[in-house]
Each structure stands twice: as C-alpha cells, then as structure tokens.
Design a protein around this motif. Structure first.
Motif, PDB file in Angstrom:
ATOM      1  N   TRP A 108       0.822  -1.212   0.000  1.00 45.59           N
ATOM      2  CA  TRP A 108       0.000   0.000   0.000  1.00 45.59           C
ATOM      3  C   TRP A 108       0.858   1.265   0.000  1.00 45.59           C
ATOM      4  N   ILE A 109       1.841   1.308   0.894  1.00 46.99           N
ATOM      5  CA  ILE A 109       2.672   2.520   0.945  1.00 46.99           C
ATOM      6  C   ILE A 109       3.643   2.565  -0.230  1.00 46.99           C
ATOM      7  N   ALA A 110       4.166   1.411  -0.627  1.00 51.44           N
ATOM      8  CA  ALA A 110       5.084   1.396  -1.770  1.00 51.44           C
ATOM      9  C   ALA A 110       4.358   1.829  -3.034  1.00 51.44           C
ATOM     10  N   GLY A 111       3.098   1.450  -3.132  1.00 52.46           N
ATOM     11  CA  GLY A 111       2.339   1.707  -4.342  1.00 52.46           C
ATOM     12  C   GLY A 111       1.961   3.157  -4.570  1.00 52.46           C
ATOM     13  N   SER A 112       2.290   4.018  -3.654  1.00 51.58           N
ATOM     14  CA  SER A 112       1.895   5.412  -3.810  1.00 51.58           C
ATOM     15  C   SER A 112       3.098   6.342  -3.709  1.00 51.58           C
ATOM     16  N   ASP A 113       4.287   5.762  -3.875  1.00 47.51           N
ATOM     17  CA  ASP A 113       5.502   6.564  -3.704  1.00 47.51           C
ATOM     18  C   ASP A 113       5.506   7.279  -2.351  1.00 47.51           C
ATOM     19  N   PHE A 114       5.010   6.582  -1.324  1.00 48.18           N
ATOM     20  CA  PHE A 114       5.012   7.093   0.051  1.00 48.18           C
ATOM     21  C   PHE A 114       4.103   8.301   0.262  1.00 48.18           C
ATOM     22  N   GLY A 115       3.193   8.537  -0.696  1.00 47.78           N
ATOM     23  CA  GLY A 115       2.307   9.690  -0.567  1.00 47.78           C
ATOM     24  C   GLY A 115       1.203   9.472   0.452  1.00 47.78           C
ATOM     25  N   ARG A 116       0.866   8.219   0.723  1.00 51.55           N
ATOM     26  CA  ARG A 116      -0.236   7.983   1.654  1.00 51.55           C
ATOM     27  C   ARG A 116       0.213   7.081   2.804  1.00 51.55           C
ATOM     28  N   GLY A 117      -0.452   7.232   3.902  1.00 52.25           N
ATOM     29  CA  GLY A 117      -0.148   6.363   5.042  1.00 52.25           C
ATOM     30  C   GLY A 117      -1.339   5.487   5.320  1.00 52.25           C
ATOM     31  N   CYS A 118      -1.518   5.112   6.566  1.00 53.68           N
ATOM     32  CA  CYS A 118      -2.716   4.369   6.954  1.00 53.68           C
ATOM     33  C   CYS A 118      -3.836   5.385   7.095  1.00 53.68           C
ATOM     34  N   PRO A 119      -4.946   5.211   6.380  1.00 57.15           N
ATOM     35  CA  PRO A 119      -6.020   6.210   6.409  1.00 57.15           C
ATOM     36  C   PRO A 119      -6.518   6.480   7.828  1.00 57.15           C
ATOM     37  N   ILE A 120      -6.631   5.412   8.594  1.00 58.30           N
ATOM     38  CA  ILE A 120      -7.147   5.572   9.953  1.00 58.30           C
ATOM     39  C   ILE A 120      -6.115   6.267  10.833  1.00 58.30           C
ATOM     40  N   GLY A 121      -4.879   5.794  10.750  1.00 56.72           N
ATOM     41  CA  GLY A 121      -3.806   6.384  11.566  1.00 56.72           C
ATOM     42  C   GLY A 121      -3.650   7.874  11.285  1.00 56.72           C
ATOM     43  N   ASN A 122      -3.687   8.237  10.021  1.00 55.68           N
ATOM     44  CA  ASN A 122      -3.552   9.653   9.667  1.00 55.68           C
ATOM     45  C   ASN A 122      -4.617  10.490  10.356  1.00 55.68           C
ATOM     46  N   LEU A 123      -5.853  10.036  10.205  1.00 53.47           N
ATOM     47  CA  LEU A 123      -6.947  10.809  10.789  1.00 53.47           C
ATOM     48  C   LEU A 123      -6.885  10.768  12.309  1.00 53.47           C
ATOM     49  N   ALA A 124      -6.488   9.633  12.856  1.00 52.50           N
ATOM     50  CA  ALA A 124      -6.364   9.520  14.310  1.00 52.50           C
ATOM     51  C   ALA A 124      -5.452  10.621  14.838  1.00 52.50           C
ATOM     52  N   LEU A 125      -4.301  10.790  14.205  1.00 46.83           N
ATOM     53  CA  LEU A 125      -3.348  11.777  14.709  1.00 46.83           C
ATOM     54  C   LEU A 125      -3.766  13.195  14.372  1.00 46.83           C
ATOM     55  N   LEU A 183       6.973   5.858   9.811  1.00 41.79           N
ATOM     56  CA  LEU A 183       8.396   6.086   9.537  1.00 41.79           C
ATOM     57  C   LEU A 183       8.696   5.945   8.047  1.00 41.79           C
ATOM     58  N   ALA A 184       8.032   4.983   7.395  1.00 41.09           N
ATOM     59  CA  ALA A 184       8.268   4.797   5.962  1.00 41.09           C
ATOM     60  C   ALA A 184       7.873   6.051   5.202  1.00 41.09           C
ATOM     61  N   ARG A 185       6.762   6.650   5.601  1.00 44.73           N
ATOM     62  CA  ARG A 185       6.283   7.839   4.914  1.00 44.73           C
ATOM     63  C   ARG A 185       7.233   9.010   5.171  1.00 44.73           C
ATOM     64  N   ALA A 186       7.658   9.139   6.419  1.00 45.31           N
ATOM     65  CA  ALA A 186       8.547  10.257   6.754  1.00 45.31           C
ATOM     66  C   ALA A 186       9.901  10.105   6.076  1.00 45.31           C
TER      67      ALA A 186
ATOM     68  N   PRO B 119       4.824  15.041  19.170  1.00 48.89           N
ATOM     69  CA  PRO B 119       4.804  16.224  18.292  1.00 48.89           C
ATOM     70  C   PRO B 119       5.336  15.916  16.903  1.00 48.89           C
ATOM     71  N   ILE B 120       6.373  15.128  16.845  1.00 47.58           N
ATOM     72  CA  ILE B 120       6.971  14.811  15.549  1.00 47.58           C
ATOM     73  C   ILE B 120       6.069  13.874  14.758  1.00 47.58           C
ATOM     74  N   GLY B 121       5.582  12.837  15.429  1.00 44.58           N
ATOM     75  CA  GLY B 121       4.707  11.882  14.749  1.00 44.58           C
ATOM     76  C   GLY B 121       3.463  12.553  14.192  1.00 44.58           C
ATOM     77  N   ASN B 122       2.855  13.434  14.977  1.00 41.57           N
ATOM     78  CA  ASN B 122       1.664  14.141  14.498  1.00 41.57           C
ATOM     79  C   ASN B 122       1.949  14.878  13.207  1.00 41.57           C
ATOM     80  N   LEU B 123       3.024  15.644  13.222  1.00 36.05           N
ATOM     81  CA  LEU B 123       3.331  16.443  12.040  1.00 36.05           C
ATOM     82  C   LEU B 123       3.735  15.543  10.881  1.00 36.05           C
ATOM     83  N   ALA B 124       4.458  14.475  11.197  1.00 39.56           N
ATOM     84  CA  ALA B 124       4.849  13.535  10.139  1.00 39.56           C
ATOM     85  C   ALA B 124       3.624  13.061   9.376  1.00 39.56           C
ATOM     86  N   LEU B 125       2.601  12.645  10.098  1.00 42.98           N
ATOM     87  CA  LEU B 125       1.423  12.116   9.413  1.00 42.98           C
ATOM     88  C   LEU B 125       0.585  13.207   8.773  1.00 42.98           C
ATOM     89  N   GLU B 126       0.423  14.333   9.458  1.00 44.95           N
ATOM     90  CA  GLU B 126      -0.444  15.362   8.888  1.00 44.95           C
ATOM     91  C   GLU B 126       0.145  15.938   7.604  1.00 44.95           C
TER      92      GLU B 126
END
Lengths: 212, 212, 212, 212
Positions: A108-125, A183-186, B119-126
């Motif tokens: 999933w993450i490889a397939g988007s050139d790291f542009g997307r993360g976990c949809p739920i995790g992103n919104l959670a944070l 971490l992969a996305r960052a 703080p870092i993780g939040n910004l990383a994902l957002e």
DNA sequence: CATGAATGAGTATTCATTCAT
DNA sequence: AATGAATGAATACTCATTCAT
C-alpha cells in the motif's frame, strides 16, 4: 397481498459502473483526506474532483464533518472484505496471516511513492480528540482491526508460551504497523517498515521457540 | 558534518524570565500545532495567544511554513537535553534507558488527558510529503531519536544474539512508541500503549535469553 | 513626568472630511438597514458601498450582528443632538416641542419618497426578540426618546388635568409617531400620518381645556 | 366593487381535519414570517415545517414572493371573521367595540410572550416599498381594518363633536394599536401598550364630553 | 401531484499576508 | 521592532429554484 416494490437502490437509471453522487463524494473525500489530511482538504476541491456542486453535497451530508464520519464508516465496512480477507485467502496459518496483512500495508505505501499512510492512523493523529464522532469511529476501526488479528492469534494460542495474551499481541502488531507506516512515509523508504516488521517476526519466532 | 551555528540569544536587554517575541511565537506555535495540528491552527490564533501582532510575526518569519520548520528545529534542539538526558540520568543500564524513555512518553500522554501525541509523529502524518523542508526536519528528528537509542543498544550489543542490528532494534522501539502513542490517544487509554511496551519488553527479555 | 501622548483619534493622517473605515461601515450599514432591513442587506453590499474589503470589516466588528448593535448605539448617540435638539431649538413651549418633533419625522419620511421609516421602529419589528443585544439597544433608544418627551411634558404639567402622567403621555406620542410612520410608508402617503397627528393635537387641546 | 371570487375548496377527497398541501404551506409561511420575518425565513424551513417538498411548493406557487402575497391575502380573508367579528360580538356599543378590538391585540401579544407582533405591521415595515404586490396587499389590509373601525365610529357620530371625522379617528386607533404592539414587543411588556390605549380611551372620553 | 436530487449564485466569515506609520 | 489597519482570495455553507422521474 401487496406486490413487493423492487427496492431499487435509489436512482432508477444509472449506467453500470457509474457511481451515485453520494458514493462519489465519499470516495473523493476518502482519497483527498488520505493524501492531504482533513483540514488541508477544501470542500470546493472535493466538489470539483467529484464533479458535484455545492448544494448537492449538503443534500446528502449536513457538513464536512459528516463527510469525515461517512468516510470512516466506509473504511470500517471495507476492513473485512478489502483488508483482512486477502490475508486470510493467502494462507491458513494464523501467524502467516499476520505477516500477510503487514505485507498488504507494505504494498500500500510502496504503491503510492510514500504519498499515503494508513487512512485511519492519519486521521487519528490529525484529529486527536477534537472531533468526538470521528474519534469514536477511529477507535472502532482500530478495535475491529485488533479483533481480527487477535482472532487469528487465538487459533495459534498453543504455539506461544502459556499465558500469552493474543489481544495484547494483536495490539503490538498494530503499533508496529502504524509506527512502521509512519516512519516509511517520513523517510520515503521501506527500510524502517521492513526493519520493524523483521523484528516483530523475530519476536514471534522466539515466542514459538519459547513455547516448545 | 555540519558545524553547529552559534545560536545567539538575540537582544541584550530583556528581564530575566521574559521571552523574546520570536521565542513566544515558536513556543505558542509548537503548542498549538501539537494540540490541533498545523492546518487547523490559524496564524491569528498564534498571534493572539503569543500576544504578538501580525507585522511582528512576518518580521521574524517569512510565513507560516517557516514557523513550522522553526518549531521542528526547536524540537531537534530539545531532543537531547529534554528527552534523552532524563532517561540517561535514570540508569546506566542501556536497556533500562530504553524503557525509561518509553516511560517518558507514557507520562507525556497521560499528563494531557490524551490530548496530545508525539509532536513529531503528528506532524509527520499530517504533512506527509507535502512540505519538503518540514519533512526533512521530521526525518532528522526521527534519525536523531533512532541514533540515540541505537547508541545505547550498541553498548549492550553482547547481551543480544550475534548479528542483532542495534539500529534495527532502535527503529523497532520507535515504531512501538509511535504506534503506542497513537493508539493511546485514539482510545483515550494507556492500555494499548502499555500492552505494546510490555510485548517489547518481553522481546528484549527473549533476546537476552537467546544470547546466552 | 511623562509627556502626555497627543491622543489622536486613531489614524494620524486623514484628509478633513474623510471618514474612517469604521465610520464608513457604520454609516453605510445604517443606511442599508434602513432602506432594506437587516436580513435583506448583504455584507457584500455594505462592503461594496462603503468601499471596504471583507477582511477589514472583521477587523473592526466580530460580525454582522455587531454592525447592527453598532448602528443602534450610533442612533442612541445621535438622538439628542440630531432629533431632540432641533425641536427644542424651535420653541420653548413644551407641547410645541412635541409637535415640532413629530414634524421632524414628517419631513423625514416625506424626504425619501416613503422609502424609509423610523430606523429604530423598523429594526424593532424586523428583529423581534431574536437578537437580544439589538433588542436591548432598541429598548434603550425608545426609553431615551420617551424620557426626552416626558421631560418636556413634565414642564407643562399644570396645563393638564391633575393626575395626568407625563410619561404615559410621552408613550402615547411615541406610539402615534411609530404607527403614523408605518402607515405613511405602507400607503405611500402623508395622509394617515397627518390624520393621526391631528387627532393627537386635538387630544392635547382637550386635555389643556379640561385642566382649566 | 370587485365581485368576490368563489373560492373553491380544491380537491374533493380529503379526510376531515386534514389540510391540503397548499393550506399547509400558507399556514406555515404565515407563522414563520410572523415569528422571524420574511427574509429571515428560508424556503427550506417552510418546506420542512409544512412537511412538503420543494417540487410541490413550486407546483402551487411561482416562488417565495407569491407565498408572501398568498399569506397577505389569507390575512385579508381572515380580518372580518377572526379579528372584527369577536369585537362586534362582544358589545353593540361602537366605542366599546374599538376597545374590544384593542383588547384582542393585547391578548395576542401577551399570548406569545411578546414573540410576535401584528402580522401586517411587521411585514409593512420589513418590506417597505420593495415588493409592490405585497405592499399593495398590506395597504388593503390596513384599509379594510380602518374601514371596519370607521364604520363603527360612523354609527357613534353624534356622540363626538360636530365635524369629527370617523375615518381619521379610525386611523388614530390603528396607529395607536400598531405603535403599542411595537413598543410592547420591544420592551417585552404590556405597559406601553396599556399606557397608549389608556390615553386613547381618555381621548374618546373627552371627545364624548366635548360633544354634549 | 409528489418526490427528492440537482443547480450554482449567493451567504457570512476566515485565511495568510502586506503595508504604512 | 512594533503596531494594527488593509488586502482579497478562499473558506464552509445556504439560498431560492429547477428538473427528471
């Protein structure tokens, strides 16, 4: 006896493959929230990309926030068929399924050139505790995820040391996945994800050895 | 290696305890970005809470984005003295330091009623990959964090099985922390964080046993 | 001793006769609310006619509602100098002043081809009880109006029958004015206004006769 | 004189007590326009409260403005049976009827905790001269009201001084009512209404005394 | 007649930023 | 450096109305 109304899903005429306005709004929102986050996504962008005009959105949803909860409900519905089912189809081995699942996220993450993360995790944070309805749905998504994985591990119970809690183990799998995806996305690299998953695999190996 | 810039404390005359305008802007931004995220935080809110007016902000920073990178630089500066040092002060045992560090995060999330995450993780994902300068600083923060933990684990090398990579292990500690903080915030409970950390501790125990 | 700051009314440089942004907003709002009513007046119209841009309005006023209360406060300030003073200047006779005041309103409605009514009365009816802050200011405007007229009638006390309440009489003058202005506007004619005022004048005549 | 149109009760089949869609729209609009004013009332609110959907409204009325004129026509129809008839039923004395009528309005405003005023007066002031069709109907409502009261006073002609114009007197009653209702609503108190009506009663008393 | 989705210009307000003093 | 007014595009959302079924 009254004849049963054919119970069409809303509109009578829609060409095969076409999506309803409501569906288009949800899909477009899901994609944009994933790419850019909730706050960075303007309603006007959703409208433009879904090919819907302002009034129609508010015909289906009270506001942007309900679009968000709609998206989270949609993710919850998809979790079983889209996320868990493929892992279950891949192997009957419970532990194998866990790593098949992690492989799904790797792809999933490889397939988007790291542009997307976990949809739920992103919104959670991003949303934190500011949107109670959304937070509750985030929680339910995490619960359902954990339940599914815990269910697998339950089956493999006797392969782990006595007293090992399958649910705690499932939570650990989830934290590894979420942390790894972050971490992969960052880092724009699969390396940290792979490193974390490898350590988790090592842990499972040691657990199984300790059980015997 | 880059030479460290000799950060001058700007103006000569300021009463003890008073903070410069620039410092107030950074601190306020850091707090608000942590609480609400970057996009959800308006410049006017930062201005109001810092007691600074618009013109002054743009005297110190070219724009909101530089406020963001300023905050991330500030976090990088603080990582050693504020985050790692206490863990190092607590014990000389390398593995003990790892779990002291995780304890620091536990206290951090508990201390805010789950209102804030890492703080870092939040910004990383957002922010994802949308802000290259910020992403690079997020990466450097994660690198520095991993370096510090990897350094400790290096010292404990012989306690782990031959071939164990301290850096991969450090990455695993980081994913556990980030995943654990995320779940704790979403669930508003320390339970998932504690469960993940307990599993990690168990892994370290098994590693040390396997080494002997 | 510190030198006293010159205490300029806001901006240093404004050509004689020019009005500040805030003043222009209030004057324009007052005029438009009077012509069209509060709800029918769009903020964008106010902006365009005042030559102010959106951001600036919200620099001075939190929102449209505060523009409304600002206008009502402005009317309250003007009541003495603009409405009552001319009537007082016209004659020393208290009852004469009452009818000079009614003449002022006659000229006011005639001068606009019946396009405008009493600014306070219009807002009183349009807003009802929905905007508490505005309603309170409407009330204060009516109170101040009644107080002024009651003050005049107080002076003429002995010309009326014993026990005549000057305040009740002032309220009657106000209801006659408001009712007369309303009918004149609806009928696009001064006739009903004149008829009502003539009856009121007759009443005062009879009162004075009854006193002697 | 115009012939009265034979208002047909539209559709033949409707259960007793049920209201037609058209009637529900008019009643709901009347109520909402009275409570909030014309501009503050959205068509969608009317639709929701009447339980009618958009398409149906535009089947019966060309637009919102015709809903307004429809309401004003409805008020005109009701004026005789609902407003004047009760006052006429109360007493045969013409002057008594005038004050019975004012009592009707007193009860009307008291019965709503000052939330509503005179439906015609409200619209008269809010709309001004902007909606010619509506203004004409407002005028006809005021005319009909004045006619009815003037008719009573005509009967009592010889009780007033020679040359007293019953119509001018009726206008004065109307201005007192409208002004009194306005002040009562603004002050949320019956006091100003009562004060004005008491003065009007005093005027009638003096007129009758002066006649003899 | 009823239904409810579609339309798109319009609403009040907020945004990050610039400017003159 | 500080002040706070100015800028105007962008925000989320509502409006009255139309349309196909």
């Amino acid at each position: 006896m009254e004849p049963v109304k054919p119970r069409r899903e809303r509109p009578a005429s829609r060409a095969k493959g076409e999506r309803s306005t409501r569906e288009r709004l949800l899909e477009t929102s899901a994609r944009l929230f994933l790419d850019q986050g909730y706050h960075a996504t303007g309603v006007s962008t959703i409208l433009a990309e879904a090919g819907v005009n302002a009034g129609s959105l508010y015909h289906f949803f009270p506001g942007k926030e309900e679009l968000l909860t709609g998206v989270l409900e949609w993710y919850l519905d998809q979790l079983g068929p889209v996320v868990m089912a493929p892992a279950e189809a891949r192997t009957r081995d419970p532990v194998g399924r866990v790593f098949a699942l992690l492989d799904f996220y790797r792809a999933w993450i490889a397939g988007s050139d790291f542009g997307r993360g976990c949809p739920i995790g992103n919104l959670a944070l991003e949303l934190g505790t500011a949107y109670p309805a959304a937070r509750a749905l985030v929680e339910r998504n995490f619960e359902a995820w954990t339940d599914a994985v815990a269910g697998w591990l339950e089956e493999a119970r006797e392969r782990f040391p006595r007293g090992t809690d399958p649910r705690a183990l499932a939570v650990f799998v989830l934290t590894t996945m979420e942390g790894g995806v972050m971490l992969a996305r960052a880092r724009r690299s699969l390396e940290p994800f792979d490193a974390a998953v490898a350590r988790l695999r090592d842990y499972f190996r040691l657990l199984e050895r300790a059980a015997s």
